[in-house]
Design an enzyme around this catalytic site. Structure first.
Site, PDB file in Angstrom:
ATOM      1  N   GLY A 208       0.839  -1.208   0.000  1.00 40.90           N
ATOM      2  CA  GLY A 208       0.000   0.000   0.000  1.00 40.90           C
ATOM      3  C   GLY A 208       0.865   1.246   0.000  1.00 40.90           C
ATOM      4  N   ASN A 209       0.259   2.371   0.312  1.00 45.64           N
ATOM      5  CA  ASN A 209       1.036   3.609   0.439  1.00 45.64           C
ATOM      6  C   ASN A 209       0.359   4.495   1.487  1.00 45.64           C
ATOM      7  OD1 ASN A 209      -0.914   5.435  -0.961  1.00 45.64           O
ATOM      8  ND2 ASN A 209      -0.487   4.048  -2.664  1.00 45.64           N
ATOM      9  N   TYR A 210       0.976   5.623   1.758  1.00 45.53           N
ATOM     10  CA  TYR A 210       0.537   6.459   2.884  1.00 45.53           C
ATOM     11  C   TYR A 210      -0.638   7.387   2.568  1.00 45.53           C
ATOM     12  CZ  TYR A 210       4.755   5.053   5.380  1.00 45.53           C
ATOM     13  OH  TYR A 210       5.713   4.332   6.018  1.00 45.53           O
TER      14      TYR A 210
END
Ligand code: CTP
Length: 396
Positions: A208-210
């Site tokens: 995922g990412n932030y």
């Protein structure tokens, strides 16, 4: 513009309350229905009889009507209103609004109001200059209140300076301009993508990412606030759907987001691609949890995900607008421009990860919007809600 609109006029206790009578007259003349809510201190400056005669409605000041015990519902009032204008807004009322001290009907109604809120501060120049007032005004701006700056001039204290409530004619102009803008996307259909995507490795793990989704949700909310019908295709985030005509489609992976966007885009007038889409996904997703004891060292093979913005760029009609985002760490401008061309976008919104006020998870953002025509505009750091308004003003 104000014909048939429902406006709450909040009056707090300052000498400028005498000007609220004129403001009420102007709002009524412009065709608005006005409900006056006055603080106990406000009544020391102007009588409810004058205000109810001019508004054609009983003035609300207390939580209960003394003789009948009838409850004045701040919740219903908040829902009834298209806009609320607090004029004059004293230092005390602004402080209560900024901190949620709901000890009178005006502040309680403000906290319940779903509608747009305007406040016209009025106070002595030193009170206006005080860091405490400045902090409260900053908080209210960040909360989305439009402050109608006081003018310079002669003050009731005998001093001259900034603190005079803006003239009623100017206050009406600000409300009218907002009403105008709030209908600016009426009849338009807009697709917004938001949040991250999660690319599953096994049933319990993902890449995922932030991205928090805050910018995309602010854009969806602002489009809806301007009258658009919004389809929000959202990756996994923990945000509520903003108010207004917003249909949320929840997706997890880039492939799901791609499919939803391809399905929805043909009926749209514009698409704003704000999602932080994972560029790669694991080539295979394990059906069962990968066990460390039995698997040992592993190598994840990643395959590219579809480029959703580019897919929409390839099928867009000349009437449809496509707006993308670029979050860059270096060669920001050149990279953003090349993305704009490669994906056939009409606009690209550039935010730099180097800027401490921009990027993932923050409540603020600082952007430059570049048009395919070469025109561009940079905006100062602002709350994501205000950035959304800037982006929409420039692009739609
Ligand atoms: N985008 C998309 N689909 C992808 C990747 C990106 O729709 N698979 C969109 C984003 O929503 C954004 C724009 O394309 O509007 C640019 O995203 P960004 O991640 O900055 O660009 P990439 O194309 O992924 O390029 P790179 O990661 O190499 O910078």
């Amino acid at each position: 513009m104000l014909k048939g609109k429902h406006i709450i006029l909040g009056i707090s206790g300052g000498i400028a309350a005498y000007k609220s009578v004129h403001l009420l007259r102007l709002l009524r003349k412009a065709g608005a229905e006005v409900q006056v809510v006055i603080t106990p201190a406000g009544k020391e400056f102007i009588t409810p009889v004058t205000l109810s005669s001019l508004s054609g409605k009983p003035v609300i000041s207390e939580f209960f009507t003394a003789n009948t015990g009838q409850w004045n519902s701040h919740v219903d009032l908040g829902l009834w209103a298209d806009a609320m204008v607090i004029a004059p807004a004293t230092a005390c009322t602004l402080a209560k609004m900024a901190t949620g001290v709901a000890d009178n009907m005006l502040v309680t109604t403000y906290l319940s109001a779903k509608a747009k809120v305007f406040a016209a501060p009025a106070m002595d120049l030193d009170m206006y200059r005080h860091p405490s007032t400045a902090r409260n005004l900053d908080t209210l701006r960040a909360d989305g209140v439009t402050l109608i700056e006081p003018a310079e001039g002669y003050l009731a204290s005998g001093l001259t300076g900034k603190g005079r409530m803006e003239e009623p004619e100017e206050i009406v102009k600000v409300i009218e301009a907002w009403m105008d803008a709030s209908a600016s996307l009426k009849g338009k259909k807009i697709l917004v993508t938001a949040g991250p995507t999660h690319e599953n490795i096994d049933p319990v793990r993902f890449i995922g990412n932030y991205s928090s989704g805050k910018m995309g949700y602010a854009l969806a909310g602002e489009c809806a606030a301007r009258g658009a019908e919004v389809c929000l295709v959202s990756g996994p985030v923990s945000l509520p759907v903003p108010d207004g005509d917003i249909r949320r489609i929840e997706v997890t992976s880039a492939a799901e987001m791609h499919a939803a966007c391809l399905r929805e885009f043909p009926g749209m007038d514009a698409a704003i691609m704000c999602a932080a889409v994972a560029d790669y996904a694991p080539a295979v997703c394990s059906d069962s949890k990968i066990k460390r004891e039995t698997t040992g060292e592993i190598t994840l093979r990643l395959v590219p995900n579809p480029d959703i913005a580019a897919s929409l760029g390839a099928i867009k009609t000349p009437e449809q607008k496509l707006i993308g985002f670029a979050l860059e760490t270096d060669n920001e401008h050149a990279n953003a421009l090349s993305k704009l061309r490669r994906k056939n976008l009409d606009f690209i919104v550039l935010n730099s990860l180097r800027d401490p006020l921009a990027g993932f998870g923050k409540d603020t953002n600082k952007v430059t919007v570049i048009a395919a025509t070469g025109e561009e505009k940079s905006f100062p750091a602002k709350s994501k809600t205000l950035v959304a308004a800037d982006i929409i003003d420039f692009t739609l």
